[in-house]
Motif scaffolding. Structure first.
Motif, PDB file in Angstrom:
ATOM      1  N   GLU A 265      -0.858  43.918  53.984  1.00  0.00           N
ATOM      2  CA  GLU A 265       0.239  44.339  53.118  1.00  0.00           C
ATOM      3  C   GLU A 265       1.591  44.056  53.780  1.00  0.00           C
ATOM      4  O   GLU A 265       1.732  44.140  54.989  1.00  0.00           O
ATOM      5  CB  GLU A 265       0.128  45.837  52.837  1.00  0.00           C
ATOM      6  CG  GLU A 265      -1.107  46.229  52.042  1.00  0.00           C
ATOM      7  CD  GLU A 265      -0.985  45.871  50.571  1.00  0.00           C
ATOM      8  OE1 GLU A 265      -0.013  46.274  49.936  1.00  0.00           O
ATOM      9  OE2 GLU A 265      -1.876  45.166  50.074  1.00  0.00           O
ATOM     10  N   ASN A 266       2.558  43.718  52.945  1.00  0.00           N
ATOM     11  CA  ASN A 266       3.939  43.584  53.399  1.00  0.00           C
ATOM     12  C   ASN A 266       4.723  44.668  52.667  1.00  0.00           C
ATOM     13  O   ASN A 266       4.851  44.612  51.439  1.00  0.00           O
ATOM     14  CB  ASN A 266       4.476  42.192  53.065  1.00  0.00           C
ATOM     15  CG  ASN A 266       5.892  41.979  53.569  1.00  0.00           C
ATOM     16  OD1 ASN A 266       6.808  42.715  53.199  1.00  0.00           O
ATOM     17  ND2 ASN A 266       6.078  40.977  54.413  1.00  0.00           N
TER      18      ASN A 266
ATOM     19  N   GLY B 245       7.702  43.523  50.551  1.00  0.00           N
ATOM     20  CA  GLY B 245       7.215  42.777  49.400  1.00  0.00           C
ATOM     21  C   GLY B 245       6.568  43.678  48.373  1.00  0.00           C
ATOM     22  O   GLY B 245       6.792  43.536  47.164  1.00  0.00           O
ATOM     23  N   HIS B 246       5.757  44.623  48.841  1.00  0.00           N
ATOM     24  CA  HIS B 246       5.098  45.577  47.945  1.00  0.00           C
ATOM     25  C   HIS B 246       6.128  46.351  47.142  1.00  0.00           C
ATOM     26  O   HIS B 246       5.982  46.544  45.928  1.00  0.00           O
ATOM     27  CB  HIS B 246       4.227  46.531  48.766  1.00  0.00           C
ATOM     28  CG  HIS B 246       3.521  47.573  47.941  1.00  0.00           C
ATOM     29  ND1 HIS B 246       4.145  48.729  47.517  1.00  0.00           N
ATOM     30  CD2 HIS B 246       2.254  47.618  47.441  1.00  0.00           C
ATOM     31  CE1 HIS B 246       3.302  49.448  46.814  1.00  0.00           C
ATOM     32  NE2 HIS B 246       2.150  48.801  46.753  1.00  0.00           N
TER      33      HIS B 246
ATOM     34  N   ASN C  73       0.331  43.273  40.996  1.00  0.00           N
ATOM     35  CA  ASN C  73       0.041  42.290  42.047  1.00  0.00           C
ATOM     36  C   ASN C  73       0.196  40.850  41.566  1.00  0.00           C
ATOM     37  O   ASN C  73      -0.390  39.924  42.127  1.00  0.00           O
ATOM     38  CB  ASN C  73      -1.364  42.500  42.626  1.00  0.00           C
ATOM     39  CG  ASN C  73      -1.450  43.733  43.504  1.00  0.00           C
ATOM     40  OD1 ASN C  73      -0.480  44.100  44.160  1.00  0.00           O
ATOM     41  ND2 ASN C  73      -2.593  44.392  43.505  1.00  0.00           N
TER      42      ASN C  73
ATOM     43  N   LYS D  11       2.133  31.013  49.517  1.00  0.00           N
ATOM     44  CA  LYS D  11       3.417  31.584  49.930  1.00  0.00           C
ATOM     45  C   LYS D  11       4.494  30.514  49.997  1.00  0.00           C
ATOM     46  O   LYS D  11       5.623  30.730  49.536  1.00  0.00           O
ATOM     47  CB  LYS D  11       3.282  32.263  51.297  1.00  0.00           C
ATOM     48  CG  LYS D  11       4.613  32.803  51.817  1.00  0.00           C
ATOM     49  CD  LYS D  11       4.479  33.432  53.194  1.00  0.00           C
ATOM     50  CE  LYS D  11       5.844  33.897  53.700  1.00  0.00           C
ATOM     51  NZ  LYS D  11       5.741  34.543  55.042  1.00  0.00           N
TER      52      LYS D  11
ATOM     53  N   ASP E  73       4.966  36.604  50.963  1.00  0.00           N
ATOM     54  CA  ASP E  73       3.921  37.070  51.880  1.00  0.00           C
ATOM     55  C   ASP E  73       2.992  38.033  51.168  1.00  0.00           C
ATOM     56  O   ASP E  73       1.752  37.937  51.286  1.00  0.00           O
ATOM     57  CB  ASP E  73       4.578  37.736  53.087  1.00  0.00           C
ATOM     58  CG  ASP E  73       3.585  38.048  54.187  1.00  0.00           C
ATOM     59  OD1 ASP E  73       2.714  37.207  54.465  1.00  0.00           O
ATOM     60  OD2 ASP E  73       3.674  39.146  54.763  1.00  0.00           O
ATOM     61  N   TYR E  74       3.562  38.971  50.419  1.00  0.00           N
ATOM     62  CA  TYR E  74       2.752  39.973  49.724  1.00  0.00           C
ATOM     63  C   TYR E  74       1.877  39.338  48.646  1.00  0.00           C
ATOM     64  O   TYR E  74       0.663  39.570  48.585  1.00  0.00           O
ATOM     65  CB  TYR E  74       3.659  41.041  49.107  1.00  0.00           C
ATOM     66  CG  TYR E  74       2.870  42.096  48.359  1.00  0.00           C
ATOM     67  CD1 TYR E  74       2.245  43.143  49.043  1.00  0.00           C
ATOM     68  CD2 TYR E  74       2.723  42.028  46.975  1.00  0.00           C
ATOM     69  CE1 TYR E  74       1.496  44.091  48.363  1.00  0.00           C
ATOM     70  CE2 TYR E  74       1.981  42.981  46.295  1.00  0.00           C
ATOM     71  CZ  TYR E  74       1.370  44.015  46.986  1.00  0.00           C
ATOM     72  OH  TYR E  74       0.617  44.941  46.313  1.00  0.00           O
TER      73      TYR E  74
ATOM     74  N   LYS F  83      -2.805  38.356  47.517  1.00  0.00           N
ATOM     75  CA  LYS F  83      -3.471  39.001  46.372  1.00  0.00           C
ATOM     76  C   LYS F  83      -4.428  38.082  45.627  1.00  0.00           C
ATOM     77  O   LYS F  83      -4.356  36.893  45.715  1.00  0.00           O
ATOM     78  CB  LYS F  83      -2.404  39.558  45.418  1.00  0.00           C
ATOM     79  CG  LYS F  83      -1.511  40.587  46.069  1.00  0.00           C
ATOM     80  CD  LYS F  83      -2.342  41.734  46.625  1.00  0.00           C
ATOM     81  CE  LYS F  83      -1.591  42.671  47.546  1.00  0.00           C
ATOM     82  NZ  LYS F  83      -2.455  43.666  48.185  1.00  0.00           N
TER      83      LYS F  83
END
Length: 214
Positions: free
Chosen positions: A125-126, A129-130, A152, A171, A209-210, A214
């Motif tokens: 997880e970032n 970003g989340h 997501n 990414k 990144d996040y 996913k």
């Protein structure tokens, strides 16, 4: 001891069920919505050249070439038409798009849309970003990514097909497109131009990144 083992077993079972649900294939009616009016069987043959870069099943291995697996056919067709019109520019894609008829485009888009939805690399997880994906930053007028792209970035189930699936995308590709929208070198989405201009370099990296995981 028995109670402890029972609790552990229940927890592991719940985790397994959650994981299975999270990665379950979409139901037929949702896949049909993604496919649209094209013929995915015909599209498999017609997309041979596309598969050379984007992968046989739409999962490209080159970080700068977008995955198309499980992408909405409407969105794929819209982007190809933008390349045809010159609204969006790319040396290779502009040349490729110029040779595709509307009927072939519908079938090619349907083929990639019919594939299992793209998946990320499962990276960690970032937090930044989340936060931007789920909540945005309304103090700066940044809307949550999930508002248009779904939880997501996996698309809005049963909803609009005009906003692409971005969860699981490379990414490097996501990052480049956000920078292009921010600089206005890509202008075929006024919404994204507006949002990207509000993001810092670090936030663009964090979102990429996040979603990549996913």
């Amino acid at each position: 001891m028995f109670r402890t083992h029972s609790k552990i077993f229940i927890c592991l079972t719940l985790i397994a069920l959650f994981t299975a649900t999270a990665y379950a294939k979409d139901p037929p009616e949702i896949i049909k919505q993604r496919i649209g009016k094209g013929d995915p069987v015909a599209g498999k043959e017609k997309s041979q050249l596309c598969q050379g870069c984007h992968g046989e099943d739409g999962n490209s291995v080159e970080p700068m070439i977008p995955k198309l697996a499980g992408q909405y056919s409407f969105y794929i067709a819209k982007e190809l038409r933008n390349f045809q019109s010159g609204e969006r520019k790319h040396q290779i894609m502009s040349a490729m798009a110029a040779t595709i008829s509307d009927a072939d485009l519908a079938d090619i888009a349907a083929y990639f849309a019919s594939q299992d939805k793209m998946k990320g690399d499962g990276s960690g997880e970032n937090a930044v970003g989340h936060e931007l994906v789920f909540n945005g930053d309304m103090s700066r007028g940044i809307q949550a990514c999930m508002t248009c792209h779904g939880v997501n970035g996996k698309g809005i189930t049963g909803g609009s097909t005009q906003f692409p699936v971005i969860g699981g995308q490379h990414k490097a590709y996501l990052r480049e497109q956000l920078f292009n929208w921010r600089s206005s070198s890509r202008t075929n989405s006024p919404i994204m131009n507006k949002v990207a201009k509000l993001l810092t370099d670090e936030e663009i990296d964090a979102i990429g990144d996040y979603l990549n995981g996913k």
